[in-house]
Enzyme design. Structure first.
Site, PDB file in Angstrom:
ATOM      1  N   ASP A 263      20.877  14.080 -25.085  1.00 29.89           N
ATOM      2  CA  ASP A 263      21.718  15.201 -25.553  1.00 29.89           C
ATOM      3  C   ASP A 263      23.146  14.772 -25.848  1.00 29.89           C
ATOM      4  O   ASP A 263      24.082  15.558 -25.699  1.00 29.89           O
ATOM      5  CB  ASP A 263      21.732  16.345 -24.515  1.00 29.89           C
ATOM      6  CG  ASP A 263      20.341  16.726 -24.052  1.00 29.89           C
ATOM      7  OD1 ASP A 263      19.509  17.013 -24.918  1.00 29.89           O
ATOM      8  OD2 ASP A 263      20.088  16.721 -22.831  1.00 29.89           O
TER       9      ASP A 263
ATOM     10  N   HIS B   7      17.074  16.994 -31.891  1.00 26.11           N
ATOM     11  CA  HIS B   7      18.287  16.547 -32.570  1.00 26.11           C
ATOM     12  C   HIS B   7      18.841  17.679 -33.427  1.00 26.11           C
ATOM     13  O   HIS B   7      18.199  18.127 -34.368  1.00 26.11           O
ATOM     14  CB  HIS B   7      17.992  15.304 -33.413  1.00 26.11           C
ATOM     15  CG  HIS B   7      17.675  14.106 -32.574  1.00 26.11           C
ATOM     16  ND1 HIS B   7      17.264  12.902 -33.097  1.00 26.11           N
ATOM     17  CD2 HIS B   7      17.708  13.923 -31.231  1.00 26.11           C
ATOM     18  CE1 HIS B   7      17.061  12.039 -32.105  1.00 26.11           C
ATOM     19  NE2 HIS B   7      17.320  12.646 -30.973  1.00 26.11           N
TER      20      HIS B   7
END
EC number: 6.3.4.4
Length: 430
Positions: A14, A42
Site C-alpha cells: 500500500d 493498485h
C-alpha cells in the site's frame, strides 16, 4: 539501448506503487507483473478519476503500452475477466494489449474455499489473508500439482488433473474444515468458458520480454504488495505466499538480474500495515487516526482499515539491502502536513536496552520498543507541489534525514494522488 526499471514496495504494501508505475509508463513500451495475484490493489487517479487495478498491470491506462502477466503471477480467471470488462466499459482497450504467460498458475474455486476455511479455523490467530486463494494456489504450484493457464486449452488433460485436485482438496474441505465440497462439473464448465476468452491473450511472456529487450525497448516491472510481506524476507508467518522482493522479478518473468538497470523502492512517508503481524511504530492515538483519515488508509482490495504508524527507517534499511534499491520514491508526504512534530524510528530497543536492526521473523519482534528521533513538522501545505524548492524547509529536512538514515537517495516525491502531483529529482528511465 532500452532500460529495465523495477517498481516495488519497501514496506508492508500500500505504498502507492500504482500511481508511480502509471507515471513512469509514459516512457515504457511494456509493463509486466511478475508475482502475486488479485490480492494486490493498485489505485490510480488520472484527472481526478479513480481506477483500482488488482491483476492487470497499471500501464493499461497508458495508450499503446503492452501489458504482460508473467509466470510468477497466480491468475484467477473470473477476477481477470471482471477486471477486463470493467476497464472496457470505461473505453479502455484491454484484450489487444494484455498478454498472459501459459505458465502462470490458476486460482480456482477450491483455492478460495480452502483459504477462507483456514482463516476461519485459525480464529484469533489468523494471518489476515485476503481470502482470495493466493496461498493455496502457490502451494499447488510448489507441490507440482497445480493447473496453469496453458492447461485450459487441453480439455481432457485439464479435466483429468482437475478431478485429481478436487479429490485431494475436497477431502480437506469436507473432513477437516467441515465445509461443503466443490463441484467438479461446475468448475470444469466455468474454466472451459474462460478458456475461450483467454486463448487470444496467451503468449510466451518470457520470450516477448527478451524480444523487447533486444529491440532496445524500455520495460517496467511492477511489483505487488511490499518487501516485508515477502515469503522469505518478510515478517514470517505474517507474509504473502510469493517473493515480493527483487529476487521474484527474475523467477516470475524470466528476465535475469543482470538485465535489471534500476530498482525504485516505493516508500510511504509514514508506515501502514493491513491485517495481523508485528508493527513496531504503530500508533493507537489521535495521530494514528489522523494519518488514517488524511491518507484514506483503507485497503483497495479488501476495504479493511490499515494500521498506521511513524516512519520506520529500520525496516527500510533492510528492504534497501534485500532489493539492492537504486533510489526511493517517497509517497504521501502531504499526509504529514500540519503535524507539530514528526517521529522517525531509527532503531529498536530490546529488554537489555540494546538498539538492534530489523529481525527476520515475527516472533523476534516481541518485546522490541522503537527508538525515535523527533523532527519539527510543518504547517504549510505540500499537496500538489511540483518542485523541491517549493516544499517547506522542515519537509526538505525530513526528506534529507530519511536519506541519511537509510543510505539511499530519494529520487521521486509524491505530493498527491494524481500522476501530475509529483516531484521527479532523478528519472529512473533517464
Amino acid at each position: 539501448m532500452g532500460k529495465n526499471v523495477v517498481v516495488l514496495g519497501t514496506q508492508w504494501g500500500d505504498e502507492g506503487k500504482g500511481k508511480i508505475v502509471d507515471l513512469l509508463t509514459e516512457h515504457a513500451a511494456a509493463v509486466v507483473r511478475y508475482q502475486g495475484g488479485h490480492n494486490a490493489g493498485h489505485t490510480l487517479v488520472i484527472n481526478g478519476e479513480k481506477t483500482v487495478l488488482h491483476l492487470i498491470p497499471s500501464g493499461i491506462l497508458r495508450e499503446g503500452v503492452q501489458c504482460l502477466i508473467g509466470n510468477g503471477v497466480v491468475v484467477a480467471p473470473d477476477a481477470l475477466m471482471r477486471e477486463i470488462t470493467k476497464l472496457e466499459e470505461k473505453g479502455v482497450p484491454v484484450r489487444e494489449r494484455l498478454r498472459i504467460s501459459p505458465a502462470a498458475p490458476l486460482i480456482l474455486s477450491y483455492h478460495v474455499a480452502l483459504d477462507q476455511a483456514r482463516e476461519k479455523a485459525r480464529g484469533e490467530a489468523k494471518i489476515g489473508t485476503t481470502g482470495r486463494g493466493i496461498g493455496p494456489a502457490y502451494e499447488d504450484k510448489v507441490a507440482r500439482r497445480g493447473l496453469r493457464v496453458g492447461d485450459l486449452f487441453h480439455r481432457e488433460r485439464f479435466a483429468a488433473k482437475l478431478g485429481e485436485l478436487l479429490d485431494y482438496h475436497n477431502f480437506q474441505l469436507v473432513n477437516y474444515y467441515k465445509e461443503p465440497a466443490i463441484d467438479f462439473q461446475q468448475t470444469l464448465d466455468e474454466c472451459m468458458a474462460y478458456a475461450e476468452q483467454l486463448k487470444p491473450m496467451m503468449l510466451d511472456v518470457t520470450a516477448e520480454l527478451h524480444n523487447l529487450r533486444r529491440a532496445g525497448k524500455d520495460i517496467m516491472f511492477e511489483g505487488a504488495q511490499g518487501s516485508l510481506l515477502d515469503i522469505d524476507h518478510g515478517t514470517y508467518p505474517y507474509v504473502t505466499s510469493s517473493n515480493t522482493t527483487a529476487g521474484g522479478i527474475s523467477t516470475g518473468s524470466g528476465v535475469g538480474p543482470m538485465y535489471l538497470d534500476y530498482i525504485l523502492g516505493i516508500t510511504k512517508a509514514y508506515t501502514t500495515r493491513v491485517g495481523s503481524g508485528p508493527f513496531p511504530t504503530e500508533l493507537f492515538d489521535e495521530t494514528g487516526a489522523t494519518l488514517a483519515k488524511r491518507g484514506h488508509e483503507f485497503g483497495s482490495t479488501t476495504g479493511r482499515a490499515r494500521r498506521c504508524g511513524w516512519f520506520d527507517a529500520v525496516i527500510l534499511r533492510r528492504a534497501i539491502d534485500v532489493n539492492s534499491i537504486s533510489g526511493i520514491c517517497l509517497t504521501k508526504l502531504d499526509v504529514l502536513d500540519g503535524l507539530e512534530t514528526i517521529n522517525i524510528c531509527v532503531g529498536y530497543k530490546n529488554e537489555n536496552g540494546a538498539v538492534i536492526d530489523a529481525p527476520s521473523d515475527a516472533d523476534s519482534y516481541i518485546g522490541l520498543e522503537p527508538v525515535y528521533e523527533q523532527m519539527p513538522g510543518w504547517s504549510e501545505s505540500t499537496l500538489g507541489v511540483k518542485t523541491l524548492e517549493e516544499l517547506p524547509e522542515a519537509a526538505r529536512a525530513y526528506i534529507k534525514r530519511i536519506e541519511e538514515l537509510v543510505g539511499a537517495p530519494i529520487d521521486i516525491i509524491s505530493t498527491g494522488p494524481d500522476r501530475n502531483e509529483t516531484i521527479v529529482l532523478r528519472h529512473p528511465f533517464a
